[in-house]
Write a protein that holds these residues in place. Structure first.
Motif, PDB file in Angstrom:
ATOM      1  N   GLY A  99       0.818  -1.208   0.000  1.00  0.00           N
ATOM      2  CA  GLY A  99       0.000   0.000   0.000  1.00  0.00           C
ATOM      3  C   GLY A  99       0.851   1.257   0.000  1.00  0.00           C
ATOM      4  N   ARG A 100       0.272   2.341   0.531  1.00  0.00           N
ATOM      5  CA  ARG A 100       0.938   3.640   0.498  1.00  0.00           C
ATOM      6  C   ARG A 100       1.050   4.212   1.908  1.00  0.00           C
ATOM      7  N   ALA A 101       2.260   4.602   2.277  1.00  0.00           N
ATOM      8  CA  ALA A 101       2.501   5.177   3.605  1.00  0.00           C
ATOM      9  C   ALA A 101       2.920   6.633   3.472  1.00  0.00           C
ATOM     10  N   LEU A 102       2.381   7.439   4.356  1.00  0.00           N
ATOM     11  CA  LEU A 102       2.801   8.842   4.414  1.00  0.00           C
ATOM     12  C   LEU A 102       3.682   9.016   5.643  1.00  0.00           C
ATOM     13  N   CYS A 103       4.941   9.429   5.427  1.00  0.00           N
ATOM     14  CA  CYS A 103       5.900   9.605   6.526  1.00  0.00           C
ATOM     15  C   CYS A 103       6.126  11.100   6.724  1.00  0.00           C
ATOM     16  N   VAL A 104       5.823  11.590   7.925  1.00  0.00           N
ATOM     17  CA  VAL A 104       5.908  13.022   8.191  1.00  0.00           C
ATOM     18  C   VAL A 104       7.002  13.277   9.223  1.00  0.00           C
ATOM     19  N   GLY A 105       8.004  14.051   8.839  1.00  0.00           N
ATOM     20  CA  GLY A 105       9.121  14.328   9.739  1.00  0.00           C
ATOM     21  C   GLY A 105       9.271  15.812   9.987  1.00  0.00           C
ATOM     22  N   GLY A 106       9.282  16.203  11.267  1.00  0.00           N
ATOM     23  CA  GLY A 106       9.462  17.612  11.620  1.00  0.00           C
ATOM     24  C   GLY A 106      10.834  17.822  12.219  1.00  0.00           C
ATOM     25  N   GLY A 107      11.643  18.693  11.593  1.00  0.00           N
ATOM     26  CA  GLY A 107      12.962  19.013  12.131  1.00  0.00           C
ATOM     27  C   GLY A 107      13.818  17.776  12.321  1.00  0.00           C
ATOM     28  N   VAL A 108      14.403  17.650  13.523  1.00  0.00           N
ATOM     29  CA  VAL A 108      15.305  16.522  13.786  1.00  0.00           C
ATOM     30  C   VAL A 108      14.553  15.196  13.771  1.00  0.00           C
ATOM     31  N   GLY A 109      13.243  15.226  13.940  1.00  0.00           N
ATOM     32  CA  GLY A 109      12.433  14.009  13.862  1.00  0.00           C
ATOM     33  C   GLY A 109      12.507  13.349  12.493  1.00  0.00           C
ATOM     34  N   THR A 110      12.929  14.086  11.484  1.00  0.00           N
ATOM     35  CA  THR A 110      13.072  13.519  10.135  1.00  0.00           C
ATOM     36  C   THR A 110      14.089  12.375  10.140  1.00  0.00           C
ATOM     37  N   ALA A 111      15.094  12.478  11.010  1.00  0.00           N
ATOM     38  CA  ALA A 111      16.095  11.406  11.102  1.00  0.00           C
ATOM     39  C   ALA A 111      15.479  10.126  11.654  1.00  0.00           C
ATOM     40  N   VAL A 112      14.426  10.259  12.441  1.00  0.00           N
ATOM     41  CA  VAL A 112      13.742   9.099  13.013  1.00  0.00           C
ATOM     42  C   VAL A 112      12.808   8.482  11.966  1.00  0.00           C
ATOM     43  N   ILE A 131       8.638  16.462   4.811  1.00  0.00           N
ATOM     44  CA  ILE A 131       9.606  16.841   5.854  1.00  0.00           C
ATOM     45  C   ILE A 131       9.644  18.359   5.972  1.00  0.00           C
ATOM     46  N   GLY A 132       9.905  18.824   7.201  1.00  0.00           N
ATOM     47  CA  GLY A 132       9.852  20.270   7.422  1.00  0.00           C
ATOM     48  C   GLY A 132      10.945  20.763   8.333  1.00  0.00           C
ATOM     49  N   GLY A 133      11.238  22.047   8.167  1.00  0.00           N
ATOM     50  CA  GLY A 133      12.201  22.730   9.033  1.00  0.00           C
ATOM     51  C   GLY A 133      11.837  24.187   9.117  1.00  0.00           C
ATOM     52  N   ARG A 134      12.471  24.875  10.096  1.00  0.00           N
ATOM     53  CA  ARG A 134      12.150  26.309  10.240  1.00  0.00           C
ATOM     54  C   ARG A 134      12.496  27.072   8.960  1.00  0.00           C
ATOM     55  N   SER A 135      13.658  26.766   8.396  1.00  0.00           N
ATOM     56  CA  SER A 135      14.057  27.339   7.112  1.00  0.00           C
ATOM     57  C   SER A 135      14.949  26.330   6.412  1.00  0.00           C
ATOM     58  N   ARG A 136      15.469  26.710   5.248  1.00  0.00           N
ATOM     59  CA  ARG A 136      16.178  25.738   4.406  1.00  0.00           C
ATOM     60  C   ARG A 136      17.281  24.983   5.151  1.00  0.00           C
ATOM     61  N   CYS A 154       8.761  21.286   3.350  1.00  0.00           N
ATOM     62  CA  CYS A 154       8.076  22.501   3.816  1.00  0.00           C
ATOM     63  C   CYS A 154       9.038  23.280   4.713  1.00  0.00           C
ATOM     64  N   THR A 155       8.992  24.578   4.613  1.00  0.00           N
ATOM     65  CA  THR A 155       9.735  25.401   5.580  1.00  0.00           C
ATOM     66  C   THR A 155       8.781  26.450   6.155  1.00  0.00           C
ATOM     67  N   ASP A 156       8.980  26.747   7.440  1.00  0.00           N
ATOM     68  CA  ASP A 156       8.073  27.688   8.107  1.00  0.00           C
ATOM     69  C   ASP A 156       8.104  29.046   7.404  1.00  0.00           C
ATOM     70  N   ASP A 157       9.329  29.445   6.941  1.00  0.00           N
ATOM     71  CA  ASP A 157       9.474  30.790   6.362  1.00  0.00           C
ATOM     72  C   ASP A 157       9.404  30.790   4.829  1.00  0.00           C
ATOM     73  N   GLY A 158       9.228  29.613   4.228  1.00  0.00           N
ATOM     74  CA  GLY A 158       9.123  29.552   2.765  1.00  0.00           C
ATOM     75  C   GLY A 158      10.457  29.676   2.047  1.00  0.00           C
ATOM     76  N   SER A 159      11.580  29.559   2.771  1.00  0.00           N
ATOM     77  CA  SER A 159      12.888  29.717   2.120  1.00  0.00           C
ATOM     78  C   SER A 159      13.241  28.529   1.236  1.00  0.00           C
ATOM     79  N   TYR A 160      12.512  27.425   1.371  1.00  0.00           N
ATOM     80  CA  TYR A 160      12.752  26.239   0.539  1.00  0.00           C
ATOM     81  C   TYR A 160      11.466  25.420   0.521  1.00  0.00           C
ATOM     82  N   GLY A 161      11.124  24.903  -0.626  1.00  0.00           N
ATOM     83  CA  GLY A 161       9.913  24.080  -0.722  1.00  0.00           C
ATOM     84  C   GLY A 161       8.659  24.901  -0.461  1.00  0.00           C
ATOM     85  N   ARG A 162       7.660  24.215   0.068  1.00  0.00           N
ATOM     86  CA  ARG A 162       6.375  24.871   0.329  1.00  0.00           C
ATOM     87  C   ARG A 162       6.439  25.657   1.636  1.00  0.00           C
ATOM     88  N   LYS A 163       5.859  26.849   1.649  1.00  0.00           N
ATOM     89  CA  LYS A 163       5.825  27.647   2.883  1.00  0.00           C
ATOM     90  C   LYS A 163       4.744  27.095   3.812  1.00  0.00           C
TER      91      LYS A 163
END
Ligand code: NAD
Ligand code: FES
Length: 289
Positions: A99-112, A131-136, A154-163
């Protein structure tokens, strides 16, 4: 002793250490962690095994330098060694078979999230990572996750990827349908937000919890969490749980228990004093029951 074979700075306060730990590299499974002790008398730190190379006998640890102990750990260089590494600990990730899995990683949690995505990919599951971070410069493990499937940044400030937050992108993916399971790892507010987001869609959601841990064997009770009204010890019954059942308020409260002392230890670290000089362990507050 476990020699460090490589050290890489991943983001302003996140460091990757590749460390020799042959047996752990051979048997670890996605979702498992180790407890490391840099040297005699040092604090025990739980860290997810972000990757492993059984041929080289190394495991990858990703450390966010937030306090005295983690700053001392990331100050180590290739060629230095970590005294003790216990593990692998915890239950392996519950994986779907297809099937299809959606993996969501925030900040350092992306390494997990990375070893989870790796395990799913090996089984033939389609992996979409958000995956997301405060900025790029705070976005990590993008390249590694791109080898396993589609990645949205995704980045909180929109400096990379989706804002915006990772939950903004996750909402769109869920609305499009076809997601069989969601794995979410990151700061507590993020995991809570992902769980709240997936609930109305009825998609099973697994989160990886990071409570205070001491012994890692189910003896001390430090890692106690509430899941579906039941007490669970994250070190032996987790660290992954059904996100729709986790009491995130209690987790956040317990994570804050030692904040004042962590800040004191960090400040003292900068002036050369150690925590034991500031506050003997017997005087530290008990973790709330
Ligand atoms: P951060 O605060 O920079 O956030 C990273 C991303 O998470 C953000 O860019 C955003 O996309 C998302 N996010 C944050 N708050 C959100 C919210 N309220 N709603 C929706 N999305 C949100 O993250 P950081 O500084 O890298 O992470 C630090 C925290 O992660 C620490 O508290 C640490 O203890 C925790 N952590 C958890 C685990 C785990 O296993 N759960 C592992 C390592 C670190
Ligand atoms: Fe002590 Fe889990 S860390 S019981």
């Amino acid at each position: 002793m476990h020699p460090i074979t490589a050290r890489t700075q991943l983001s302003p306060n996140v460091t990757r250490l590749d460390v020799e730990a042959r047996r752990i590299a051979e048997i670890r499974q996605a979702g498992q962690f180790v407890i490391v002790r840099r040297a005699n008398g040092a604090e025990r730190i739980p860290l997810t095994i972000a990757d492993a190379d059984p041929a080289r006998g190394t495991i990858t640890l990703v450390i966010q330098a937030v306090g005295k102990s983690t700053r001392e750990l990331v100050a180590l260089e290739a060629g230095d060694a970590i005294q003790d590494i216990s593990g692998p600990l915890g239950h392996p990730t519950e994986m779907i078979a297809a099937g299809r899995a959606l993996c969501v990683g925030g900040g350092v949690g992306t390494a997990v999230v990375h070893p989870i995505a790796q395990g799913l990919h090996q089984r033939g599951v389609e992996v979409i990572s958000i995956i997301g971070g405060r900025s790029r410069e705070w976005v990590i493990f993008e390249e590694e996750l791109r080898r396993l499937g589609q990645v949205m940044v995704c980045t909180d400030d929109g400096s990379y990827g989706r804002k915006g937050f990772v939950t903004d992108a996750a909402r769109d993916v869920l609305a499009a349908g076809g997601v069989d399971i969601v794995y979410a790892v990151g700061p507590v507010p993020m995991m809570r937000a992902v769980a709240n987001l997936t609930r109305p869609f009825g998609v099973h959601t697994i989160v990886s919890l990071n409570p205070v841990m001491v012994d890692g064997t189910g003896m001390c009770g430090g890692c106690r969490v509430d899941v579906g009204g039941q007490t669970k010890f994250a070190c032996v019954e987790g660290p992954e749980f059904d996100g729709h059942l986790v009491d995130f308020d209690m987790l956040a409260e317990r994570l804050g228990t030692y904040r004042e002392f962590e800040e004191m230890a960090s400040a003292a670290c900068e002036t050369g004093a150690c925590r034991s000089e500031l506050m003997p362990p017997s005087q530290l507050p008990a973790i709330p029951s």
